[in-house]
Design an enzyme around this catalytic site. Structure first.
Site, PDB file in Angstrom:
ATOM      1  N   GLY A 145      36.840  67.025  41.099  1.00  0.00           N
ATOM      2  CA  GLY A 145      36.863  67.222  42.455  1.00  0.00           C
ATOM      3  C   GLY A 145      38.590  67.020  42.070  1.00  0.00           C
ATOM      4  O   GLY A 145      38.506  65.906  42.258  1.00  0.00           O
ATOM      5  N   GLY A 206      40.262  36.820  36.460  1.00  0.00           N
ATOM      6  CA  GLY A 206      40.320  36.765  37.659  1.00  0.00           C
ATOM      7  C   GLY A 206      39.850  35.943  38.626  1.00  0.00           C
ATOM      8  O   GLY A 206      38.758  35.773  38.246  1.00  0.00           O
ATOM      9  N   GLY A 207      40.612  35.583  39.265  1.00  0.00           N
ATOM     10  CA  GLY A 207      39.948  34.186  39.856  1.00  0.00           C
ATOM     11  C   GLY A 207      39.824  34.590  41.788  1.00  0.00           C
ATOM     12  O   GLY A 207      40.308  33.796  42.159  1.00  0.00           O
ATOM     13  N   TYR A 209      38.001  37.721  44.294  1.00  0.00           N
ATOM     14  CA  TYR A 209      36.461  37.994  44.981  1.00  0.00           C
ATOM     15  C   TYR A 209      35.118  37.518  44.204  1.00  0.00           C
ATOM     16  O   TYR A 209      34.369  37.684  43.446  1.00  0.00           O
ATOM     17  CB  TYR A 209      36.595  38.676  45.866  1.00  0.00           C
ATOM     18  CG  TYR A 209      37.276  38.561  47.245  1.00  0.00           C
ATOM     19  CD1 TYR A 209      36.295  37.945  48.101  1.00  0.00           C
ATOM     20  CD2 TYR A 209      38.143  38.124  47.267  1.00  0.00           C
ATOM     21  CE1 TYR A 209      36.924  37.221  48.943  1.00  0.00           C
ATOM     22  CE2 TYR A 209      39.030  37.505  48.411  1.00  0.00           C
ATOM     23  CZ  TYR A 209      38.459  36.900  49.383  1.00  0.00           C
ATOM     24  OH  TYR A 209      39.002  36.373  50.634  1.00  0.00           O
ATOM     25  N   GLY A 211      35.397  38.072  40.819  1.00  0.00           N
ATOM     26  CA  GLY A 211      35.438  36.268  39.385  1.00  0.00           C
ATOM     27  C   GLY A 211      35.126  35.290  39.766  1.00  0.00           C
ATOM     28  O   GLY A 211      33.765  34.970  39.084  1.00  0.00           O
ATOM     29  N   LEU A 212      35.046  35.536  41.479  1.00  0.00           N
ATOM     30  CA  LEU A 212      34.599  34.362  41.591  1.00  0.00           C
ATOM     31  C   LEU A 212      32.452  34.856  42.176  1.00  0.00           C
ATOM     32  O   LEU A 212      32.035  32.935  41.814  1.00  0.00           O
ATOM     33  CB  LEU A 212      35.197  33.695  42.949  1.00  0.00           C
ATOM     34  CG  LEU A 212      36.289  32.647  42.817  1.00  0.00           C
ATOM     35  CD1 LEU A 212      36.988  32.279  43.714  1.00  0.00           C
ATOM     36  CD2 LEU A 212      36.499  31.882  41.708  1.00  0.00           C
ATOM     37  N   GLY A 293      41.652  42.465  39.513  1.00  0.00           N
ATOM     38  CA  GLY A 293      42.397  43.514  40.642  1.00  0.00           C
ATOM     39  C   GLY A 293      41.810  44.547  40.479  1.00  0.00           C
ATOM     40  O   GLY A 293      41.682  45.330  39.104  1.00  0.00           O
ATOM     41  N   ASP A 334      39.573  52.740  49.942  1.00  0.00           N
ATOM     42  CA  ASP A 334      40.440  52.162  48.934  1.00  0.00           C
ATOM     43  C   ASP A 334      41.605  52.880  48.594  1.00  0.00           C
ATOM     44  O   ASP A 334      42.489  52.089  48.396  1.00  0.00           O
ATOM     45  CB  ASP A 334      39.716  51.443  48.094  1.00  0.00           C
ATOM     46  CG  ASP A 334      38.554  50.154  48.750  1.00  0.00           C
ATOM     47  OD1 ASP A 334      38.303  50.147  49.656  1.00  0.00           O
ATOM     48  OD2 ASP A 334      37.814  49.871  47.907  1.00  0.00           O
ATOM     49  N   HIS A 466      22.847  25.302  70.592  1.00  0.00           N
ATOM     50  CA  HIS A 466      22.314  24.355  69.905  1.00  0.00           C
ATOM     51  C   HIS A 466      20.887  24.440  69.361  1.00  0.00           C
ATOM     52  O   HIS A 466      19.970  25.089  69.716  1.00  0.00           O
ATOM     53  CB  HIS A 466      22.462  22.786  70.366  1.00  0.00           C
ATOM     54  CG  HIS A 466      22.473  22.195  69.436  1.00  0.00           C
ATOM     55  ND1 HIS A 466      22.667  21.696  68.665  1.00  0.00           N
ATOM     56  CD2 HIS A 466      20.926  21.158  69.522  1.00  0.00           C
ATOM     57  CE1 HIS A 466      23.098  20.478  68.352  1.00  0.00           C
ATOM     58  NE2 HIS A 466      20.850  20.333  68.164  1.00  0.00           N
TER      59      HIS A 466
END
Length: 484
Positions: A145, A206-207, A209, A211-212, A293, A334, A466
């Site tokens: 579009g 790229g180091g 999100y 990439g890791l 990026g 985004d 716990h």
């Protein structure tokens, strides 16, 4: 040229939008008649699912335009498939660690095609379900579009008119300006999920999100992995101590990491291997993933035809209600540069619905929270120490090593750290990192406390079951001290 008989507009009443769409047909001199809608949504990311039900309940006529797979990044190339892949990789990792728990496994191997069959089955199910819903409930236009004018969208020769238009087109991988990059078959987060064979040696630029997460997943599945990051530390926006823990976790699993890596060129050899040349030498691998990026998918929309303004990076400029420079056009997710996660996209949808109904929700109301899904996960909310110092906020900081958490010791997953920042003036929490087993779930509890403006003492007065990781949060505050 459009004829001059078109009447259109909108008004604002008590902060809510009221549509004024006249019944006069919109025609072109060529004799084409356009179909008219109350709302046109371009893109089908998670905000679309958030807002569509409400629009239909209000009896709005809605058109959906999608140039790619329905569901956007999250369903097709992001959260759903990557976390499915990571689950398979964790299974391989735990099998390898079996002897640590008294379980002896003689041998195992990765059936990569079966791993990807599982990934595809889960993401395809989500895609098909979303697609079927759209096709049954709205006018669905598959295709790219573009704006003809501020109210008109063209989709491969078809023109439709919207009283209100929502842009929800997301982002894509940024191509780094590295000599040779256009001549090699590099992969982005979409392309790597289309692989049929496990890479023998995965090179990653790229180091952060993307990439890791892929680095650890493919290493656990059996690939050699080498990662290059141009900054002095991986996940460079995080505090240095958190970054160093992440680096240690990944290197302990055999991932080779180069930081402050200045890449001079990439090339493909005669044997199809890909070489990365950097200041320390040259490393050759079978595949290259680029995760350096993201850029917004706004450049092909012909936004200038509608008068929609963008910033210097191409993100659509919006106000605190996701409204663009053109009052009847909104940008969610985004593409507006105000968030880069599925949950911020969903919240944008909630802000948009609030604006339509005269509510008061704003983008700036939310406290940013997110998780990096390496294993153990790094979960974050609010500010870290870097940001608190940049904003001159006086704070106290408390830390606790995951190695001292009983639940982590019982599971033999003791890597990581809990780190919480408290405003020195009013005792409210301004940020936290829960880096360790269960952190991605624990962070929600802290996010809720921050959203409610609770003082840290409220945690200390709360009884938590716990044995859990959460039960340690009240005790973390006993180590509060002034920042360094």
């Amino acid at each position: 040229m459009r004829n001059q008989g078109i009447q259109r507009g909108f008004s604002l009443c008590n902060g809510a939008i009221t549509f004024i769409v006249q019944s006069i047909s919109t025609t072109y001199q060529e004799g084409i008649t356009m179909k008219r809608y109350d709302v046109i949504i371009i893109g089908t990311g998670q905000a679309t699912g958030t807002i569509l039900g409400n629009l239909l309940e209000e009896k709005k006529s809605v058109a959906i335009v999608e140039a790619d797979r329905v569901g956007g990044s999250c369903v097709n190339w992001g959260c759903t498939p990557t976390k499915t892949l990571i689950a398979s990789a964790r299974t391989a990792h735990m099998i390898k660690r079996g002897s640590d728990f008294g379980i002896e496994v003689d041998s195992y191997h990765t059936n990569f095609s079966k791993v990807m069959d599982r990934v595809n089955a889960i993401r395809n199910e989500s895609n098909k379900g979303f697609t079927a819903w759209l096709e049954e409930t709205v006018d669905f236009y598959p295709g790219f579009g573009t704006f003809v004018d501020a109210h008109t969208i063209a989709i491969e020769g078809t023109h439709i008119y919207g009283g209100l238009i929502v842009i929800h087109t997301g982002t894509r991988a940024r191509v780094p300006s590295i000599p040779g990059i256009e001549s090699v078959p590099w992969l982005d987060n979409k392309g790597i999920l289309a692989l049929n064979e496990l890479p023998s040696h995965l090179l990653i630029i790229g180091g952060s999100y993307i990439g890791l997460e892929f680095a650890q997943a493919f290493r656990r599945l059996g690939s050699e992995v080498t990662l290059f990051e141009s900054s002095p530390q991986i996940i460079s926006k995080e505090d240095e101590d958190i970054s160093e823990i992440a680096r240690s976790v990944l290197e302990d699993e055999g991932i080779e990491i180069f930081t402050s890596a200045s890449i001079s060129s990439v090339s493909q050899k005669a044997d199809q291997q890909i070489s990365v040349e950097y200041q320390g030498g040259t490393i050759t691998g079978s595949h290259l993933l680029v995760g350096a990026g993201r850029i917004p998918n706004s450049d092909g929309l012909n936004l200038s035809n509608a008068g929609v303004e963008i910033d210097e990076r191409g993100f659509i400029i919006v106000d605190d209600t996701c409204r663009t420079s053109v009052p009847h056009i909104y940008a969610l997710g985004d593409v507006n540069g105000r968030g880069a996660f599925t949950h911020t996209s969903v919240h944008d949808g909630q802000v948009f619905l609030s604006a339509l109904s005269g509510g008061s929700k704003k983008i700036s109301d939310r406290t940013l929270t997110y998780s990096l899904f390496i294993d153990p996960p790094l979960a974050r909310v609010g500010m870290n120490e870097k940001q608190a110092k940049q904003h001159n906020i006086p704070y106290l900081v408390a830390t606790k090593e995951m190695a001292s958490v009983s639940r982590a010791k019982e599971k033999d997953e003791t890597k990581g750290r809990i780190k919480i920042l408290v405003n020195k003036d009013d005792d409210t929490i301004i940020g936290a990192a829960v880096f360790g087993v269960g952190g991605d779930e624990v962070i929600g509890m802290i996010a809720l406390a921050m959203q409610a403006g609770l003082r840290y003492q409220t945690f200390q007065e709360t009884v938590i079951p716990h044995p859990t990781v959460s039960e340690l949060i009240p005790w973390v505050f006993s180590s509060l001290q002034s920042e360094a």
